[in-house]
Design a protein around this motif. Structure first.
Motif, PDB file in Angstrom:
ATOM      1  N   ALA A 155     -54.597 -72.418 -23.911  1.00  0.00           N
ATOM      2  CA  ALA A 155     -53.948 -71.473 -24.830  1.00  0.00           C
ATOM      3  C   ALA A 155     -54.649 -71.471 -26.185  1.00  0.00           C
ATOM      4  O   ALA A 155     -54.867 -70.408 -26.786  1.00  0.00           O
ATOM      5  N   ALA A 156     -55.002 -72.649 -26.671  1.00  0.00           N
ATOM      6  CA  ALA A 156     -55.671 -72.746 -27.970  1.00  0.00           C
ATOM      7  C   ALA A 156     -57.058 -72.100 -27.922  1.00  0.00           C
ATOM      8  O   ALA A 156     -57.472 -71.424 -28.877  1.00  0.00           O
ATOM      9  N   THR A 157     -57.756 -72.279 -26.813  1.00  0.00           N
ATOM     10  CA  THR A 157     -59.080 -71.664 -26.674  1.00  0.00           C
ATOM     11  C   THR A 157     -58.971 -70.141 -26.692  1.00  0.00           C
ATOM     12  O   THR A 157     -59.768 -69.447 -27.334  1.00  0.00           O
ATOM     13  N   GLN A 158     -57.963 -69.611 -25.991  1.00  0.00           N
ATOM     14  CA  GLN A 158     -57.761 -68.169 -25.973  1.00  0.00           C
ATOM     15  C   GLN A 158     -57.409 -67.642 -27.359  1.00  0.00           C
ATOM     16  O   GLN A 158     -57.893 -66.588 -27.779  1.00  0.00           O
ATOM     17  N   ALA A 159     -56.566 -68.388 -28.073  1.00  0.00           N
ATOM     18  CA  ALA A 159     -56.205 -67.976 -29.429  1.00  0.00           C
ATOM     19  C   ALA A 159     -57.436 -67.949 -30.333  1.00  0.00           C
ATOM     20  O   ALA A 159     -57.621 -67.021 -31.128  1.00  0.00           O
ATOM     21  N   ALA A 160     -58.291 -68.969 -30.200  1.00  0.00           N
ATOM     22  CA  ALA A 160     -59.510 -69.019 -31.005  1.00  0.00           C
ATOM     23  C   ALA A 160     -60.442 -67.859 -30.657  1.00  0.00           C
ATOM     24  O   ALA A 160     -61.056 -67.252 -31.542  1.00  0.00           O
ATOM     25  N   ASP A 161     -60.535 -67.535 -29.363  1.00  0.00           N
ATOM     26  CA  ASP A 161     -61.376 -66.410 -28.941  1.00  0.00           C
ATOM     27  C   ASP A 161     -60.879 -65.092 -29.521  1.00  0.00           C
ATOM     28  O   ASP A 161     -61.665 -64.175 -29.779  1.00  0.00           O
ATOM     29  N   HIS A 162     -59.571 -64.987 -29.705  1.00  0.00           N
ATOM     30  CA  HIS A 162     -58.980 -63.780 -30.284  1.00  0.00           C
ATOM     31  C   HIS A 162     -59.081 -63.767 -31.802  1.00  0.00           C
ATOM     32  O   HIS A 162     -58.698 -62.776 -32.438  1.00  0.00           O
ATOM     33  N   GLY A 163     -59.551 -64.854 -32.380  1.00  0.00           N
ATOM     34  CA  GLY A 163     -59.606 -64.932 -33.834  1.00  0.00           C
ATOM     35  C   GLY A 163     -58.239 -65.098 -34.461  1.00  0.00           C
ATOM     36  O   GLY A 163     -58.033 -64.765 -35.633  1.00  0.00           O
ATOM     37  N   SER A 164     -57.291 -65.620 -33.695  1.00  0.00           N
ATOM     38  CA  SER A 164     -55.924 -65.790 -34.180  1.00  0.00           C
ATOM     39  C   SER A 164     -55.791 -67.101 -34.953  1.00  0.00           C
ATOM     40  O   SER A 164     -56.391 -68.117 -34.596  1.00  0.00           O
ATOM     41  N   ALA A 165     -54.978 -67.066 -35.992  1.00  0.00           N
ATOM     42  CA  ALA A 165     -54.742 -68.272 -36.791  1.00  0.00           C
ATOM     43  C   ALA A 165     -53.760 -69.211 -36.115  1.00  0.00           C
ATOM     44  O   ALA A 165     -53.649 -70.376 -36.505  1.00  0.00           O
ATOM     45  N   THR A 166     -53.023 -68.706 -35.113  1.00  0.00           N
ATOM     46  CA  THR A 166     -52.029 -69.527 -34.417  1.00  0.00           C
ATOM     47  C   THR A 166     -52.050 -69.205 -32.927  1.00  0.00           C
ATOM     48  O   THR A 166     -52.551 -68.170 -32.499  1.00  0.00           O
ATOM     49  N   ILE A 167     -51.471 -70.106 -32.138  1.00  0.00           N
ATOM     50  CA  ILE A 167     -51.283 -69.874 -30.703  1.00  0.00           C
ATOM     51  C   ILE A 167     -50.016 -69.052 -30.534  1.00  0.00           C
ATOM     52  O   ILE A 167     -48.932 -69.462 -30.962  1.00  0.00           O
ATOM     53  N   ALA A 168     -50.144 -67.896 -29.905  1.00  0.00           N
ATOM     54  CA  ALA A 168     -48.999 -67.017 -29.679  1.00  0.00           C
ATOM     55  C   ALA A 168     -48.500 -67.152 -28.245  1.00  0.00           C
ATOM     56  O   ALA A 168     -49.123 -67.824 -27.408  1.00  0.00           O
ATOM     57  N   GLY A 169     -47.381 -66.490 -27.950  1.00  0.00           N
ATOM     58  CA  GLY A 169     -46.797 -66.579 -26.617  1.00  0.00           C
ATOM     59  C   GLY A 169     -47.723 -66.081 -25.528  1.00  0.00           C
ATOM     60  O   GLY A 169     -47.744 -66.638 -24.418  1.00  0.00           O
ATOM     61  N   SER A 170     -48.503 -65.023 -25.798  1.00  0.00           N
ATOM     62  CA  SER A 170     -49.436 -64.510 -24.793  1.00  0.00           C
ATOM     63  C   SER A 170     -50.504 -65.543 -24.454  1.00  0.00           C
ATOM     64  O   SER A 170     -50.941 -65.649 -23.306  1.00  0.00           O
ATOM     65  N   HIS A 171     -50.916 -66.321 -25.449  1.00  0.00           N
ATOM     66  CA  HIS A 171     -51.909 -67.372 -25.206  1.00  0.00           C
ATOM     67  C   HIS A 171     -51.324 -68.480 -24.330  1.00  0.00           C
ATOM     68  O   HIS A 171     -51.988 -68.984 -23.416  1.00  0.00           O
TER      69      HIS A 171
END
Length: 249
Positions: A155-171
């Motif tokens: 989930a954290a890797t996906q959030a980082a790939d999205h450029g997100s500052a946090t892990i969201a529910g979709s991640h």
């Protein structure tokens, strides 16, 4: 869907009718944006995990995912496990509820009740919903298992790939779909992984992010939004036609 009434002055109502605007979609978007303005700080901000053990995630979870992670410890304890497994994260996801991701998954044909039934079949039916964090005497709380850590890392890797500052529910849901244990089996058994693919979850994340973008950028952005409203309104009508019961012969 439930209906609400929107009252307009006569002149404005006439202009709206003449313009043939997708009123339902515009109102839904406006209301969502207004609610986001209230909730964004709480739900997008980095949250203090306050877990029984140190868990370092980069980027950190948002408010909603942090609540799910805390709840997972109670879910594991309630089923008598000394280890928090991915299926506990999935159960906590359902227990926490009120999630944009769950609502989207429901609209795609996978209601929470069907996922819950699959979990009950995989790990046994619980006597009741797990309750907010509580500690029983000197009992040792569960620890985060290797499978759950892998799910969170994905989930954290996906959030980082999205450029997100946090892990969201979709991640988090993406991490659960890749699990090779009970959680992944549940999601595969209900057919969710065939429809809710990584591409769909990415689209959901970017769609939710786009929906919070300010509308006063420039005229091109406004035009794009109007076109998107029209497309979404057409998709709504198609969805209603598809969902309508087939005529009996």
């Amino acid at each position: 869907m439930p209906k609400i009434n929107v009252y307009l002055p006569d002149a404005l109502a006439e202009r709206v009718r003449q313009a043939r605007l997708p009123i339902s979609r515009i109102c839904q978007t406006a209301l969502t944006r207004a609610l986001d303005g209230v909730d964004r700080v709480a739900h997008d901000a980095v949250s203090d995990l306050a877990l029984p053990e140190p868990v370092t995630l980069t980027p950190p979870p948002n408010h909603h995912v942090a609540a799910i992670l805390r709840q997972a410890y109670d879910v594991a304890a309630a089923r008598g496990s000394a280890v928090v497994e991915p299926v506990d994260l999935l159960q906590a996801f359902l227990d926490e509820g009120e999630s944009l991701v769950l609502n989207a998954v429901d609209l795609l044909g996978f209601p929470a009740a069907s996922i819950q039934a699959a979990i009950d079949g995989a790990v046994g039916r619980r006597p009741g919903r797990s309750r907010p964090s509580r500690r029983h005497g000197g009992a040792t709380p569960p620890t985060l298992g290797a499978g759950a850590r892998t799910t969170l890392a994905t989930a954290a890797t996906q959030a980082a790939d999205h450029g997100s500052a946090t892990i969201a529910g979709s991640h988090l849901l993406l991490g659960l779909t890749t699990d090779d244990g009970a959680a992944g089996a549940v999601l595969r058994d209900v057919g969710l992984t065939e429809v809710v693919t990584p591409a769909v979850l990415s689209a959901l994340y970017y769609g939710a992010t786009f929906g919070r973008v300010a509308t006063d950028r420039d005229a091109d952005t406004a035009s794009l939004r109007i076109m998107m409203f029209d497309v979404l309104e057409r998709l709504d009508r198609l969805h209603q036609q598809i969902a309508a019961p087939a005529p009996r012969h």
